[in-house]
Scaffold this motif. Structure first.
Motif, PDB file in Angstrom:
ATOM      1  N   MET A   1     -38.242  58.932 143.923  1.00 10.48           N
ATOM      2  CA  MET A   1     -38.872  58.166 145.004  1.00 10.48           C
ATOM      3  C   MET A   1     -37.850  57.254 145.642  1.00 10.48           C
ATOM      4  SD  MET A   1     -40.968  55.021 143.225  1.00 10.48           S
ATOM      5  CE  MET A   1     -41.870  55.983 142.035  1.00 10.48           C
ATOM      6  N   VAL A   2     -38.187  56.768 146.835  1.00 12.32           N
ATOM      7  CA  VAL A   2     -37.437  55.692 147.489  1.00 12.32           C
ATOM      8  C   VAL A   2     -38.440  54.574 147.727  1.00 12.32           C
ATOM      9  CG1 VAL A   2     -36.057  54.976 149.462  1.00 12.32           C
ATOM     10  CG2 VAL A   2     -35.842  57.315 148.582  1.00 12.32           C
ATOM     11  N   LEU A   3     -38.354  53.544 146.941  1.00 15.14           N
ATOM     12  CA  LEU A   3     -39.271  52.409 147.043  1.00 15.14           C
ATOM     13  C   LEU A   3     -38.725  51.407 148.044  1.00 15.14           C
ATOM     14  CD1 LEU A   3     -41.533  50.466 146.238  1.00 15.14           C
ATOM     15  CD2 LEU A   3     -40.199  49.882 144.188  1.00 15.14           C
ATOM     16  N   ARG A   4     -39.412  51.267 149.167  1.00 14.93           N
ATOM     17  CA  ARG A   4     -39.028  50.275 150.172  1.00 14.93           C
ATOM     18  C   ARG A   4     -39.701  48.951 149.853  1.00 14.93           C
ATOM     19  NH1 ARG A   4     -41.478  51.060 154.599  1.00 14.93           N
ATOM     20  NH2 ARG A   4     -40.223  49.455 155.614  1.00 14.93           N
ATOM     21  N   ILE A   5     -38.899  47.885 149.822  1.00 14.05           N
ATOM     22  CA  ILE A   5     -39.434  46.544 149.580  1.00 14.05           C
ATOM     23  C   ILE A   5     -38.874  45.596 150.626  1.00 14.05           C
ATOM     24  CG2 ILE A   5     -39.690  44.646 147.948  1.00 14.05           C
ATOM     25  CD1 ILE A   5     -39.077  46.560 145.688  1.00 14.05           C
ATOM     26  N   ALA A   6     -39.752  44.927 151.334  1.00 19.54           N
ATOM     27  CA  ALA A   6     -39.325  43.854 152.230  1.00 19.54           C
ATOM     28  C   ALA A   6     -39.187  42.580 151.402  1.00 19.54           C
ATOM     29  CB  ALA A   6     -40.358  43.666 153.332  1.00 19.54           C
ATOM     30  N   GLY A   7     -38.033  41.932 151.470  1.00 24.81           N
ATOM     31  CA  GLY A   7     -37.862  40.787 150.593  1.00 24.81           C
ATOM     32  C   GLY A   7     -36.710  39.889 150.970  1.00 24.81           C
TER      33      GLY A   7
ATOM     34  N   ARG B   1     -33.512  60.824 141.829  1.00 17.47           N
ATOM     35  CA  ARG B   1     -33.321  59.445 141.400  1.00 17.47           C
ATOM     36  C   ARG B   1     -34.481  58.554 141.852  1.00 17.47           C
ATOM     37  NH1 ARG B   1     -28.009  58.301 139.975  1.00 17.47           N
ATOM     38  NH2 ARG B   1     -28.941  56.445 139.036  1.00 17.47           N
ATOM     39  N   VAL B   2     -34.669  57.473 141.122  1.00 21.33           N
ATOM     40  CA  VAL B   2     -35.560  56.390 141.537  1.00 21.33           C
ATOM     41  C   VAL B   2     -34.696  55.360 142.255  1.00 21.33           C
ATOM     42  CG1 VAL B   2     -37.096  54.548 140.774  1.00 21.33           C
ATOM     43  CG2 VAL B   2     -37.156  56.775 139.622  1.00 21.33           C
ATOM     44  N   VAL B   3     -34.986  55.154 143.531  1.00 20.07           N
ATOM     45  CA  VAL B   3     -34.155  54.291 144.378  1.00 20.07           C
ATOM     46  C   VAL B   3     -35.017  53.167 144.951  1.00 20.07           C
ATOM     47  CG1 VAL B   3     -32.547  54.207 146.317  1.00 20.07           C
ATOM     48  CG2 VAL B   3     -32.831  56.347 145.030  1.00 20.07           C
ATOM     49  N   VAL B   4     -34.491  51.953 144.923  1.00 25.98           N
ATOM     50  CA  VAL B   4     -35.141  50.817 145.567  1.00 25.98           C
ATOM     51  C   VAL B   4     -34.337  50.454 146.809  1.00 25.98           C
ATOM     52  CG1 VAL B   4     -35.822  48.408 145.359  1.00 25.98           C
ATOM     53  CG2 VAL B   4     -36.076  49.944 143.396  1.00 25.98           C
ATOM     54  N   PHE B   5     -34.994  50.485 147.954  1.00 27.76           N
ATOM     55  CA  PHE B   5     -34.346  50.147 149.218  1.00 27.76           C
ATOM     56  C   PHE B   5     -34.870  48.783 149.639  1.00 27.76           C
ATOM     57  CE2 PHE B   5     -33.712  50.706 153.896  1.00 27.76           C
ATOM     58  CZ  PHE B   5     -32.349  50.979 153.875  1.00 27.76           C
ATOM     59  N   LEU B   6     -34.066  47.771 149.403  1.00 24.18           N
ATOM     60  CA  LEU B   6     -34.461  46.380 149.623  1.00 24.18           C
ATOM     61  C   LEU B   6     -34.064  45.950 151.032  1.00 24.18           C
ATOM     62  CD1 LEU B   6     -35.626  43.789 148.324  1.00 24.18           C
ATOM     63  CD2 LEU B   6     -33.297  43.241 147.612  1.00 24.18           C
ATOM     64  N   GLU B   7     -35.058  45.638 151.856  1.00 21.57           N
ATOM     65  CA  GLU B   7     -34.825  45.307 153.254  1.00 21.57           C
ATOM     66  C   GLU B   7     -34.978  43.801 153.468  1.00 21.57           C
ATOM     67  OE1 GLU B   7     -36.969  49.571 154.321  1.00 21.57           O
ATOM     68  OE2 GLU B   7     -37.761  47.723 155.212  1.00 21.57           O
ATOM     69  N   PRO B   8     -33.913  43.118 153.912  1.00 21.36           N
ATOM     70  CA  PRO B   8     -33.997  41.663 154.135  1.00 21.36           C
ATOM     71  C   PRO B   8     -34.921  41.337 155.318  1.00 21.36           C
ATOM     72  CG  PRO B   8     -31.705  42.405 153.973  1.00 21.36           C
ATOM     73  CD  PRO B   8     -32.551  43.628 154.150  1.00 21.36           C
ATOM     74  N   ILE B   9     -36.054  40.728 155.018  1.00 22.16           N
ATOM     75  CA  ILE B   9     -37.052  40.467 156.072  1.00 22.16           C
ATOM     76  C   ILE B   9     -36.468  39.647 157.214  1.00 22.16           C
ATOM     77  CG2 ILE B   9     -39.267  39.369 156.586  1.00 22.16           C
ATOM     78  CD1 ILE B   9     -40.069  39.843 153.690  1.00 22.16           C
TER      79      ILE B   9
ATOM     80  N   CYS C   1     -30.387  57.376 150.492  1.00 25.85           N
ATOM     81  CA  CYS C   1     -31.398  57.134 149.459  1.00 25.85           C
ATOM     82  C   CYS C   1     -32.348  58.319 149.342  1.00 25.85           C
ATOM     83  CB  CYS C   1     -32.180  55.858 149.779  1.00 25.85           C
ATOM     84  SG  CYS C   1     -31.210  54.339 149.609  1.00 25.85           S
ATOM     85  N   VAL C   2     -32.754  58.865 150.474  1.00 28.75           N
ATOM     86  CA  VAL C   2     -33.625  60.039 150.451  1.00 28.75           C
ATOM     87  C   VAL C   2     -32.893  61.233 149.850  1.00 28.75           C
ATOM     88  CG1 VAL C   2     -34.804  61.731 151.910  1.00 28.75           C
ATOM     89  CG2 VAL C   2     -35.142  59.279 152.302  1.00 28.75           C
ATOM     90  N   ARG C   3     -31.635  61.391 150.173  1.00 30.83           N
ATOM     91  CA  ARG C   3     -30.863  62.478 149.560  1.00 30.83           C
ATOM     92  C   ARG C   3     -30.786  62.311 148.046  1.00 30.83           C
ATOM     93  NH1 ARG C   3     -26.569  63.863 147.130  1.00 30.83           N
ATOM     94  NH2 ARG C   3     -25.833  61.718 146.966  1.00 30.83           N
ATOM     95  N   LEU C   4     -30.564  61.086 147.594  1.00 29.31           N
ATOM     96  CA  LEU C   4     -30.490  60.833 146.156  1.00 29.31           C
ATOM     97  C   LEU C   4     -31.807  61.166 145.463  1.00 29.31           C
ATOM     98  CD1 LEU C   4     -28.535  57.468 146.329  1.00 29.31           C
ATOM     99  CD2 LEU C   4     -27.720  59.542 145.181  1.00 29.31           C
ATOM    100  N   ALA C   5     -32.919  60.834 146.122  1.00 27.00           N
ATOM    101  CA  ALA C   5     -34.222  61.144 145.540  1.00 27.00           C
ATOM    102  C   ALA C   5     -34.503  62.643 145.602  1.00 27.00           C
ATOM    103  CB  ALA C   5     -35.320  60.366 146.274  1.00 27.00           C
ATOM    104  N   ARG C   6     -34.265  63.241 146.740  1.00 21.97           N
ATOM    105  CA  ARG C   6     -34.622  64.651 146.934  1.00 21.97           C
ATOM    106  C   ARG C   6     -33.737  65.579 146.120  1.00 21.97           C
ATOM    107  NH1 ARG C   6     -32.794  68.543 150.817  1.00 21.97           N
ATOM    108  NH2 ARG C   6     -34.356  70.214 151.101  1.00 21.97           N
TER     109      ARG C   6
END
Length: 730
Positions: free
Chosen positions: A503-509, A562-570, A553-558
């Protein structure tokens, strides 16, 4: 004499004396051969429990939480298909054994004893843990101690329906399959179980297909705490959208009949059902547990008198399928066989070093069909008027949206899910238009429950999808962090790479949202993610980087699962200017769909050698703001944007700092538990001759209002720290 030995001798004596507990006659539905086969599975489960205790005493085994009293689960396995994915309670050895009887070529006694011995030959975990599980039997491994596997079971059930509408390249589960998860009555009270059951009902009442069978094994006690009488039935019998079934788990004929009825309902109606199975617990919770220390001896003996194996022998005798003498012979032969095999298993190899233990942290790569990106026509049709804006600088939020669009055009197995991601387009508009472009099957508005969002993603990953779940704010991850730590990240570890949930977990943070306070909307702590082995953490700071990194990140998951966390600076979502109003210095253009930033590739701004500033996210933005003052002070500076926070890009950091006289780390997270701690350690161990310092946030939550940035690093603080570190001027 311990309770296991008492139960063993009671069985031998009572069967020989034809002294059976009372019960109803056997129901129709099981052939004599099938009934005897289920008894053999039950007996093997019991024998393995006894053997595991003997192995532990001899220092040859390491796990004694047994399945005794829950042997009725063999009949549940008989009611299902071996291709129905099953997420099992840790007391379900009988289920796995009975399922093995449905699949040719299994050596279940040998395999399970290898697991007890933690041998590296163990076919499921490779000696890393005693878990139930088998790739051939479609049983993913998990510890299931607090029902944390239920949210992903809901996700797997959803994925069965979703795959009918949109078949992913790597689909695993059959179109007409169902998902099953089992758990104890005590675990049913945990938030993960309640959330999963609620989500299943919430989904069902909206007529969304969700073929899931919950099986609650109710033995009336959780370690030493009793479940109130009637609690499970009262709390589960009338749940909206979920059909309730109940069976006596001591009776294999009744259990098989009711379980088949429940499974047929789930399979035919594509709706969830709840099977409430009455069981007993024998021996106590685990090997070291003595139930008579917290229960009256009379209660313990009453459960022992209700031994499900005694019930099965009675039923088989009444059905004319097997005589008590024949049952005793099967029991004695099975116990002797498990003891004999255990002696052989004790000589098998074990994991010998850290490298061997860690080998399954990273799942294997899988072959994927080549993709050339979306066609020009598909992009024009999908983006519409946005195509004209792509040559102009844009803020980060818009570039992430376009990157998601291109990725979903390229990979049909990508599914986005989360609170408000669909109709609203996300709290900050990052997923705007995606649901209109790709439909509600691929952009799913979920209920407000982070555990269920991540469980949905994990379960869909089990069936070949590439999920991109969104957690709306970093602080909300704490409600569901164990779905990443205890489930997603551990799955390849416990299965020796045989099961994965990419997965690619998107987190706004992160911090710096003006006027917002923490700990919910301004959360600058990554500690909860940084200590999870195997998880990749990406954090972009510019829009162009965000688009390129998201593709990687999508390539790594697909491709690499891999389990990927994509942390987006709000705070950087809408950022346009860098040094002054309307200078547009932080906006960037959208990169072509084939451009990526590889895992471990850092960003470098400048080539100065007096000072290297190592940073990420908002720290990169602030460091760039500080750069003119540093250069005016005579400091020739380079700014290194890490981009990838885990695994730490050590090779790139070494290469980009080894010619610099000083290193300053700018980390917007807190002094304690922050990325800066790992960086300080790295530079101290790798480059001890280079003076290094850090600018970090205070160990404090973030305030609301004008003081929001007070505990956080600032441009002026970076300048002051750089001058102090370098002596003011090179």
């Amino acid at each position: 004499m311990d309770r296991a030995q008492i139960v063993h001798e009671n069985f031998l004596t009572r069967v020989a004396d034809r002294d059976f507990p009372d019960g109803v006659p056997p129901r129709s539905g099981l052939s004599d051969a099938d009934a005897v086969s289920l008894f053999r599975s039950q007996v093997l489960s019991r024998a393995l429990d006894r053997t595991s205790r003997a192995m532990q005493k001899a220092g040859q085994g390491f796990y004694t939480i047994g399945s005794s009293g829950h042997e009725g689960m063999a009949a549940v396995a008989h009611a299902l298909r071996p291709t129905d994915i099953a997420f099992l309670h840790y007391r379900d050895a009988a289920f796995q054994i009975a399922r093995a009887e449905q699949v040719p070529g299994q050596q279940i006694t040998w395999d399970m004893l290898l697991s007890f011995a933690c041998s590296s030959d163990d076919p499921i975990s490779g000696g890393r843990h005693k878990v139930l599980g088998s790739k051939a039997l479609m049983i993913p491994p998990q510890t299931s101690t607090i029902a944390s596997h239920l949210p992903k079971a809901v996700g797997a059930a959803y994925a069965l329906g979703a795959a009918r509408r949109n078949t992913p390249e790597h689909r695993v589960l059959p179109e007409d399959g169902i998902a099953m998860c089992s758990f104890g009555d005590a675990s049913a009270n945990h938030s993960t179980a309640q959330g999963a059951i609620n989500t299943a009902g919430w989904t069902s009442v909206q007529s969304t297909p969700l073929p899931l069978l919950f099986v609650c094994e109710d033995n009336g006690i959780g370690i030493s705490v009793k479940t109130p009488k009637g609690w499970i039935q009262a709390s589960m019998e009338h749940r909206p959208g979920i059909r309730y079934f109940q069976a006596n788990g001591l009776d294999i004929y009744e259990t098989q009949a009711v379980a088949k009825k429940a499974a047929d309902y789930v399979r035919r109606r594509r709706k969830p059902a709840f099977l409430h199975l009455k069981t007993v617990r024998l021996y106590g919770h685990a090997g070291a547990d003595v139930p008579t220390t917290y229960l009256p001896k009379s209660e313990v003996e009453a459960d022992e008198a209700n031994d499900p194996l005694l019930h099965t022998v009675r039923l088989l005798d009444q059905a004319g399928a097997l005589s008590p003498d024949q049952a005793l012979s099967i029991y004695r032969d099975t116990c002797a066989r498990t003891d004999r095999v255990a002696t052989e298993v004790a000589r098998r190899p074990h994991l010998a070093n850290a490298a061997e233990v860690m080998a399954s942290l990273i799942p294997p790569k899988r072959p994927c069909k080549p993709t050339n990106g979306p066609s020009a026509k598909a992009r024009t049709d999908t983006f519409g008027g946005d195509m004209r804006a792509m040559d102009e600088p844009q803020p980060m939020s818009r570039l992430i949206n376009w990157a998601l669009t291109d990725l979903m055009l390229t990979h049909g197995e990508i599914v986005c899910m989360g609170e408000d991601v669909g109709r609203k387009g996300g709290v900050y508009g990052v997923t705007q238009k995606l649901q209109q472009r790709f439909g509600p099957d691929r952009v799913i508005d979920t209920l407000l429950d982070e555990q269920s969002i991540l469980g949905l993603a994990i379960g869909m990953g089990h069936n070949g999808f590439v999920p991109i779940p969104e957690v709306q704010f970093l602080a909300y991850l704490h409600n569901a962090e164990d779905q990443i730590r205890g489930e997603a990240a551990t799955l390849p570890f416990f299965s020796n790479g045989q099961f994965t949930n990419p997965m690619v977990l998107r987190i706004a943070g992160l911090g710096y949202q003006k006027g917002f306070g923490g700990h919910f909307h301004n959360d600058n702590s990554l500690a909860v993610l940084r200590d999870i082995p195997g998880v990749i953490i990406a954090c972009p700071s510019t829009g162009t980087d965000a688009a390129k990194m998201l593709r990687e990140c999508v390539r790594l998951a697909r491709e690499e699962q891999r389990v990927v966390v994509f942390l987006e600076p709000i705070a950087l979502y809408p950022m346009r200017d860098l040094h002054g109003a309307q200078d547009g210095g932080w906006m960037t253009t959208y990169p072509s769909p084939d451009q990526k930033i590889a895992l471990g590739e850092v960003g470098i701004h400048g080539d100065g050698t007096d000072l290297a500033i190592v940073t990420y996210g908002n720290g990169h933005y602030l460091s760039r703001q500080a750069l003119p003052e540093l250069e005016a002070a005579g400091l020739k500076t380079r700014i290194i944007d890490m981009r990838w926070l885990a695994p730490l890009p050590t090779d790139a950091l070494r290469e980009t700092t080894n010619t610099c006289a000083h290193v300053l780390i700018v980390d917007e997270c807190r002094r304690t538990g922050s990325q800066s701690e790992a960086l300080m350690t790295f530079f101290a161990e790798d480059s001890p001759a280079i003076p290094t310092a850090r600018v970090v946030a205070e160990d404090c939550f973030i305030a609301t209002g004008p003081a929001y940035a007070a505990p956080l690093p600032s441009k002026d603080g970076i300048v002051d720290a750089a001058l102090a570190l370098t002596g003011g001027k090179s």
